[in-house]
Design an enzyme around this catalytic site. Structure first.
Site, PDB file in Angstrom:
ATOM      1  N   GLN A 116       5.735  -7.318 -13.206  1.00  6.80           N
ATOM      2  CA  GLN A 116       7.147  -7.358 -12.828  1.00  6.80           C
ATOM      3  C   GLN A 116       8.024  -7.387 -14.072  1.00  6.80           C
ATOM      4  OE1 GLN A 116       8.532 -11.187 -11.798  1.00  6.80           O
ATOM      5  NE2 GLN A 116       9.819 -10.518 -10.120  1.00  6.80           N
ATOM      6  N   SER A 119      12.914 -10.407 -15.874  1.00  6.65           N
ATOM      7  CA  SER A 119      13.594 -11.303 -16.820  1.00  6.65           C
ATOM      8  C   SER A 119      13.743 -10.666 -18.187  1.00  6.65           C
ATOM      9  CB  SER A 119      12.802 -12.602 -16.998  1.00  6.65           C
ATOM     10  OG  SER A 119      12.771 -13.337 -15.814  1.00  6.65           O
ATOM     11  N   SER A 151       3.722 -11.587 -16.609  1.00  7.56           N
ATOM     12  CA  SER A 151       2.295 -11.843 -16.431  1.00  7.56           C
ATOM     13  C   SER A 151       1.607 -10.511 -16.248  1.00  7.56           C
ATOM     14  CB  SER A 151       2.000 -12.664 -15.176  1.00  7.56           C
ATOM     15  OG  SER A 151       2.956 -13.641 -14.967  1.00  7.56           O
ATOM     16  N   GLU A 234       8.542 -13.925  -4.050  1.00  6.23           N
ATOM     17  CA  GLU A 234       7.960 -14.674  -5.155  1.00  6.23           C
ATOM     18  C   GLU A 234       8.045 -16.177  -4.878  1.00  6.23           C
ATOM     19  OE1 GLU A 234      10.011 -14.391  -8.953  1.00  6.23           O
ATOM     20  OE2 GLU A 234       8.164 -14.931 -10.009  1.00  6.23           O
ATOM     21  N   GLU A 367      17.233 -25.640 -11.471  1.00 12.00           N
ATOM     22  CA  GLU A 367      18.701 -25.705 -11.432  1.00 12.00           C
ATOM     23  C   GLU A 367      19.258 -24.606 -10.517  1.00 12.00           C
ATOM     24  OE1 GLU A 367      16.848 -25.899 -14.232  1.00 12.00           O
ATOM     25  OE2 GLU A 367      17.191 -28.016 -14.616  1.00 12.00           O
TER      26      GLU A 367
END
Lengths: 397, 388
Positions: A116, A119, A151, A234, A367
């Site tokens: 994936q 990010s 990953s 996810e 958060e």
């Protein structure tokens, strides 16, 4: 489609048919898995022809249990979790017929591993602020940028990728979702060593990677919506697997307590029991969430499960080191290894403590999850947003 | 007990000492160098240690001037520990200049052997380690792992000894025919085997020490030996609180810096109230930890009657405060805080390891209970609960 799909009896009949035609004892593993996929028993809630039967999702556990009892091989789901848990549901929902035909079977069989590319160093919690650019050139998109925390990038054949295709509109609207060929010469994978000493993740540098437009998932500019399907799956995957009582992180600290009376103190006993209760209640909450899903009435509790497990894992592993005392001063191995899967339980307590720190960061920080609960579940107003109506290129950074 | 007599501030001399150590570390102990050492066969920076020992005279900070030391006290040692811990400097200061030196100072310093060793430690000629597990807590039984035979030869095993691999002298608590004793052993004597263990705290190496019929010199016996070991652990525990303050302050400063720069959602992350409040809470813990650590250091420096209480309070408070600050530092840095390249993890490992070192907070609270007359609850059977 679930309403018209086969019921439990029909699904079980098909499982027995598969086992009669392909004896797990004498059939080669991949041959058996292919037959299982083609019989619609890979993921029963997928449509016929794509490894499913259009049956209710809850019937999958019945299939898995029957096949496991018969000694049938599985598709090693831990090795291909990103493909199964994130890429597949997204391809199913947004892919073209050609994309579904091409990708889903080798994905499920484990012949093609997926990763994936979401990010970025500058876009973590604020994923929609991502800066990897995809520029249209004829029938292709040319992609340049940097992704991180990937990953399995070093084993992957394909990646799900989101990139910015229009910097002139607000950030959520200028993103497009692609399937990226990890063998493209512009893809460079570098291991990213982490706090545990090993490199479970990678940095991925994309330099002029050419992606044909036929590998776009969903509409141009609609990538943020497509990505929500991936991210929701996810978080379900992280918070959702069933645990027995005293399963998970609490297991090893409880075992140590029972086996090592010399380590016991009243204070540690009290803390252990508090965490044992937390573990049991978290497990029951997760079970309740699954039951709500099974009856088709998902509750908002699901949003809290990843948050709860992160907190629990961190508290339990922290206590475990204190309980171990002198042994807790030691670590197993700092070698920079590249594991294919995360295994909390075959390792030392120090590893568990350090690795669990990532549980409140990966797949949505605690958060961000609290914001989701506060705003989407509780209906509280969001923080004042200055970035919603500004073109991405004009945002301060 | 009135604590009005405690001086919880830093003196001008202590401020100067801090500045000198900080300057040296800024120059000689950058994060990249510390990290590179963690992966090497030379986990200690012995050149830096040499400079601290000789140039700054820190090895002999606790040693009276008559033995060639600086004649300082636990107060100054606390300041040095704050700075060394903030930089996670890989030097054997805690093992040699604090634990081993404290044990020697509680032996008979009129004894030529004791005085001689103190002089060698102060001059930087020797580095010593107290051969107890780093997890040993004050108030425990005298260590039983090593036996002395009738000729004073030592045999046995001590695990997880801090700073042992770079010590040339081991101070070994051992039990012989005449009872407990504290022995001096040359680290290179025949029969000594020191093997490095893999530490959770990469910047404080530990080692297992095996002794097989090793020739040793007895420095103290009986009650004096018992008291020397116990007081060294008490001083160590009290001063470890200063390390914990140093780690916590570094974590707070680093996180405040980062949250003041990092932008997400079109704004500086530190402008989110939820995160500001978490940092304000850490700040309050750090200032509280500093008061507790200064109280312990001042009490140790002056031999205050309630030193044991203040040491237990300091460890019980500062150990979890440092862990909390380090955990929040990693979390609030997000992904980058989980990477090996970022210096946060070394502080997390130091903080968590220090929580176990020289007694866990739970053990210190249990010991405190007895000191302040708050006995544990009786069990349902009427038997008193077992305290640690």
């Amino acid at each position: 489609m679930a309403e018209n799909g086969p019921d439990a009896a029909e699904v079980l009949r098909r499982v027995r048919g598969l086992l009669d035609a392909y004896d797990p004892g004498s059939t080669e593993r991949l041959e058996f898995l292919r037959a299982r996929f083609d019989a619609g028993l890979a993921w029963v809630h997928f449509p016929p022809g794509l490894g499913g039967l259009g049956a209710p999702r809850a019937l999958q556990s019945v299939v898995d249990a029957e096949l496991a009892a018969a000694g049938a091989p599985d598709n090693d789901p831990r090795r291909i979790g990103i493909g199964l848990g994130m890429a597949a549901p997204t391809i199913l929902r947004y892919g073209t017929d050609a994309q579904r035909e091409r990708f889903l079977r080798p994905l499920w069989l484990g012949e093609e591993v997926w990763c994936q590319l979401f990010s970025e160093p500058g876009a973590g919690s604020d994923l929609a602020g991502l800066g990897t650019r995809a520029v249209r050139e004829g029938e292709d998109w040319v992609v340049t940028g940097q992704k991180v925390w990937t990953s399995n990038a070093h084993n992957a054949r394909w990646a799900i990728l989101i990139a910015r295709t229009d910097p002139d509109v607000p950030k959520h609207r200028g993103i497009t979702y692609f399937v990226c060929d990890m063998t493209d010469p512009g893809v460079e994978v570098r291991p990213l060593r982490q706090i545990t000493g090993e490199a479970e993740f990678n940095e991925v540098f994309l330099t002029g990677v050419r992606i044909p437009d036929t590998l776009r998932l969903g509409e141009v500019g609609d990538g943020w919506r497509v990505a929500q399907t991936t991210l929701m799956n996810e978080r379900v995957a992280i918070g959702g697997s069933p645990l027995p009582r005293e399963g998970g992180m609490i297991a090893s600290v409880a075992a140590t307590w029972r086996e090592r009376p010399e380590l016991r103190t009243p204070e540690l006993h009290d803390r252990l029991l508090r965490l044992w209760v937390d573990a049991e209640v978290t497990r029951l909450t997760a079970q309740r969430v699954r039951q709500q899903l099974a009856v088709g009435a998902p509750g908002p509790e699901g949003s809290g499960m990843k948050l709860a497990f992160a907190r629990l894992n961190q508290a339990v592993s922290g206590l475990e080191l204190e309980l171990l005392g002198e042994e807790g001063l030691r670590y197993g191995d700092w070698t920079n290894a590249r594991p294919d899967t995360v295994d909390f339980y075959g390792r030392d307590a120090g590893y568990r403590y350090l690795r669990a720190k990532g549980n409140s960061i990966e797949g949505g920080t605690s958060e961000v999850l609290r914001n989701i609960i506060a705003e989407r579940v509780l209906g509280l107003p969001s923080e004042p947003r200055t970035d919603k109506d500004v073109a991405w290129k004009d945002l301060p950074r | 007990m009135n604590t009005d007599g405690l001086d919880l501030l830093y003196s001008d001399v202590e401020d100067d000492l801090r500045a000198a150590v900080r300057d040296l570390l800024a120059d000689r102990c950058p994060a990249s160098a510390v990290l590179a050492r963690c992966d090497s066969d030379t986990p200690y920076d012995l050149e830096l240690w040499r400079t601290l020992q000789v140039q700054l005279g820190l090895a002999g900070l606790l040693v009276p001037e008559e033995f060639g030391g600086q004649g300082g006290s636990a107060r100054e040692v606390g300041v040095v520990l704050e700075e060394l811990a903030a930089a996670v400097a890989p030097v054997p200061f805690l093992g040699s200049a604090v634990l081993a030196t404290s044990a020697l100072l509680d032996c008979d310093t009129a004894d030529g052997q004791v005085a001689g060793l103190l002089g060698r430690l102060a001059s930087g000629e020797s580095t010593a380690a107290l051969a107890v597990p780093l997890s040993a807590a004050p108030g425990g039984a005298f260590p039983q792992g090593v036996e002395a035979d009738a000729h004073g030869a030592l045999s046995g095993r001590v695990t997880s000894v801090a700073d042992a691999t770079v010590a040339d002298v081991l101070l070994v608590p051992a039990v012989g025919p005449e009872g407990p004793g504290l022995y001096e052993v040359a680290a290179d004597a025949p029969g000594v085997r020191i093997s490095a263990a893999t530490p959770l705290d990469l910047t404080r190496p530990i080692a297992d020490v095996e002794l097989a019929g090793v020739r040793a010199t007895r420095l103290a016996g009986g009650r004096i030996a018992e008291a020397a070991v116990d007081r060294a652990l008490l001083a160590g525990a009290g001063l470890l609180a200063s390390e914990q303050v140093g780690v916590a302050q570094w974590c707070l400063d680093e996180t405040v810096d980062y949250l003041g720069q990092r932008r997400q959602f079109g704004r500086v992350v530190g402008s989110f109230q939820a995160l500001k409040h978490r940092l304000a809470d850490i700040w309050l813990e750090v200032v509280s930890a500093r008061a507790a650590a200064r109280a312990a250091a001042d009490a140790l420096a002056h031999g205050a009657p309630d030193t044991a209480v203040l040491v237990r309070v300091a460890q019980a408070y500062c150990a979890p405060a440092a862990v909390h600050a380090a955990e929040e530092c990693v979390q609030l840095h997000g992904g980058i805080g989980m990477t090996w390249e970022h210096p946060a993890h070394l502080r997390l490992k130091r903080a968590k390891s220090s929580e176990i070192a020289l007694g866990t907070p739970g053990r210190h609270r249990a010991a405190l209970a007895a000191l302040v007359d708050l006995p544990p609850a009786a069990q349902a059977t009427g038997r008193p609960a077992v305290t640690a």
